[in-house]
Write an enzyme that holds these catalytic residues in place. Sequence first.
Site: not given
Lengths: 565, 565
Positions: A89, A208, A381
């Site tokens: 990304h 994350d 996510h």
Amino acid sequence: MSQLGNGPGPNNTPPPLPDGGLRVVALGGIGEVGRNMTVFEYEGRLLIVDCGVLFPEDAQPGVDLILPDFRAIESRLDEVEAIVLTHGHEDHIGAVPFLLRMRPDLPVYGSRFTLALLAAKCKEHRQRPTLVEVKEGERRGLGAFEVEFFAVNHSIPDALAVAIRTPAGLVLHTGDIKLDQLPLDGRLTDLAGFSRLGDEGVDLLCVDSTNAEVPGFVTPEREIGPVLDDVIATVSQRVIVACFASHVHRVQQVLDAAVKHGKRVAFVGRSMVRNMNIAAELGLLTIPEGLLIDLDEAVNLPETKVLFVSTGSQGEPLSALSRMARGEHRQISIKAGDTVVLASSLIPGNENAVFGVINGLVRLGANVVHQGNAKVHVSGHASAGELLFLYNAIRPSNVMPVHGEWRHLRANAELAVRTGVAEENVVLAEDGVVVDLVDGKATTTGRVEVGYVYVDGLSVGDVGESTLSDRLVLGEGGFIAINVVVDSATGRAVSPPTVSGRGFSDDPKALDAAVALVEMELSRTEAEGITDTHRIAQAVRRVVGRWVAETYRRRPMIVPTVIPV
Amino acid sequence: MSQLGNGPGPNNTPPPLPDGGLRVVALGGIGEVGRNMTVFEYEGRLLIVDCGVLFPEDAQPGVDLILPDFRAIESRLDEVEAIVLTHGHEDHIGAVPFLLRMRPDLPVYGSRFTLALLAAKCKEHRQRPTLVEVKEGERRGLGAFEVEFFAVNHSIPDALAVAIRTPAGLVLHTGDIKLDQLPLDGRLTDLAGFSRLGDEGVDLLCVDSTNAEVPGFVTPEREIGPVLDDVIATVSQRVIVACFASHVHRVQQVLDAAVKHGKRVAFVGRSMVRNMNIAAELGLLTIPEGLLIDLDEAVNLPETKVLFVSTGSQGEPLSALSRMARGEHRQISIKAGDTVVLASSLIPGNENAVFGVINGLVRLGANVVHQGNAKVHVSGHASAGELLFLYNAIRPSNVMPVHGEWRHLRANAELAVRTGVAEENVVLAEDGVVVDLVDGKATTTGRVEVGYVYVDGLSVGDVGESTLSDRLVLGEGGFIAINVVVDSATGRAVSPPTVSGRGFSDDPKALDAAVALVEMELSRTEAEGITDTHRIAQAVRRVVGRWVAETYRRRPMIVPTVIPV
């Protein structure tokens, strides 16, 4: 002592790193969503994980991209062993070419798809980087660092987590991650591998935070397919599916549905065409023979025989989808009964643009299917429930939430604590805050300066806060230019002054009354014997500024120019 | 024929209204959320329902407010019988003073609280309007129109729906509405009254579309109180609750919790202080004796003994809450462990600002409670389930969705059809589209021009699309000014040209190379005998523009000024 809720962290210059300690500094990506870049230091050697870009917001007008701030390592680039990329990304790879400009021979490690996307990007920058392909399960010695790669599941194929071993301890950096237990490509996040690392003892987990505020679990990607299939099965006119140009699995589901319902497919948008070519070449995307046609051919097929897969799902004003929504697309005119599917998330900050596109399409009579009214997208996510699984598998001694704004970091920290990580071992360290792992304990020890580095057109860094603050003023109120030519000996005006505005008013007479004020002021400065052009400029700026504020209650930029002849 | 999904509607000038017909035109509020204003016409007489403002978005930089476009009725103001206001929100009353400037004696009808808020606003405009208070259940003859008022429940007290009777038929305009079945003040939306109207026969229903896309029902306001109470009960440090300054019932719940937990209350923010004073005076807000203290006093009390009720819940940059989040508030410094509650919705378009405030507060260590992590807000607009109740009670012959963007209007239209309203009797009419109710059938017959009318500082209307487009260019790229003084006879430069930028670059040498290009171009124009300043200006604009595009790949505004002496 708890390090949670203690505010933004230390402001001091960091002390020298103790022998045998590991230092971690994010130069981007913590306290914001984007431009992820983390620097690890051991015994004077550096390792970089990711090097992405951030897309600008309203406060950064006119800027194309924002880079991580390289200053903290600029003088130490020779000490960098490698860049390791977790996935492809933009917010993880987009700034690599800018770092390579400063050290072209820096080796870049990543998975096959990640490196293919990076190679395409570097080609545009006319760079030929040293790319080293790695796979999950591999271990590599990168100078002072031993690095091990783990498969992780995300919204792009071939994503990796990175474990970094030094004598200071074992660090695991998740990259972007979720725990889809039924992934489309069967490539699970390697929770078993993480558990093994947990047995070995993970000293620091960088994890994350994007969806840490969201309770529960992300719906499996597999449940999107049937919804897309249903929509595509029932349309009786044209259908356009917009999604992220890197979301290969989502595109695969769309292609599968097209095949099933006898439609051919055209890709719309440069990045969609490019990325899907790469994905197909690498065997990550299966395109049956004869399915693809190009746009010119597609628009001439009967409407029910073609499906368009397009970029523009974030409402980008120049994208094909935005042009369709405004009725300005050269080849595709939306009409009542057409169907548009936004199989994508709504990235915060893009709401107005995306709803603008939806409203434009609905106004033209299209049925718009989107995340808000159908299950056509899931996040890439991990939600809170998945993060708990991660913490419990890895059982880290210290935790450093990454990839997120402060609200996400805090939520993630709280999850860590709830799984039993000691509160004093959870470090909230925004960009620039130095985290030292010494004797198994992570603490924030100082801060290096991390600012925004703007790319605007061809240049990097010449647009800074002063230019942006001028743009904000100009964008809000325009400017008023006052032009005066004076005799350099006497300070006397040798031609009538002009007062003109741009972005100030549509009324051509709006500033007429100011001319007389300037003339009066020039008589005064002349009478006082003022010949310094700077002083004259200040004087006319003052009178015009005051007049505008009183007359209009506005704050345009006032730009006097006094030219001596 | 179906009128759904037929695109944006007719573009022709509307034909004359047939005798005995009723005409309906929205001059704002349909196809957008804000500046609600609907004009009804019968036998040459006009009635206006609501007259609100719209707050600008990114595409309208620097503008303070956007008004409905009065042009369609400007020459007919003498034919207006009255303005009827449904409730006191800015998007329903904010433009009244601007209409009153054009006809000061126009009577304004509304409920007590609505008129009190309008009176405060008109006072700031130094106006003394003719206000006529009405109550639910009342019927009034307003010239050609007979008007009846119905209680409705919304996120502000004292809201009304308006039924309008003429020989052309019965129209019901809901205003903003929801169907909370356990309202805090016991004042239910008068579904029984609507049912009675339905029995009589409603020819046209104009109905709030804001939440038509949201399935189900809005949670009762009553369920917010215990959540707020729980939060306030458990805080051990400072607590600040931010909410809309007109949401009297929400504030009442906060005050009740403060009383229960032994805290005194300070209002923060000008509109909060003003509106709560009005609400208390009218008996809509109960403030126990001694509960309120002013801010200066409050900051000196022990932290656990005071609760702040603040504006700023939409992230307005100058609000007290935003200043706290940036650590810039003069009296209140947020520290770790403080609690901030955003008991408010997140208005689309404000996401970045609101999340910016939340992140700023979290970064300073505050616990932030908001709609995303606790049930501290519910909407004031009916969800789809409630709209179905409305349709089934009212059983309208024709439906015209109002108050919403296209996606909301379409969703609302579909609900109407699902309750049995004939598809051909549902009109999607954006601002300016003329709807004629003739012989019991509503159809779109034409369109009047409706543009944006901008208020910027003290002036209305002098800022238009050309100024805004200049602001957008300036805001993205700044400008480059080129100043040249030429001999008017020969066209020869009499002093060195200057090239300077604002909002272009932080690098003081960024434009140095352009000066030589301008000098060369001036030599050329002089050699060609060009003395016309306009032509010289065009020539230097061209060379500098080309040079900037090639060198920087940017598009600043290029502003040449050629002064003849």
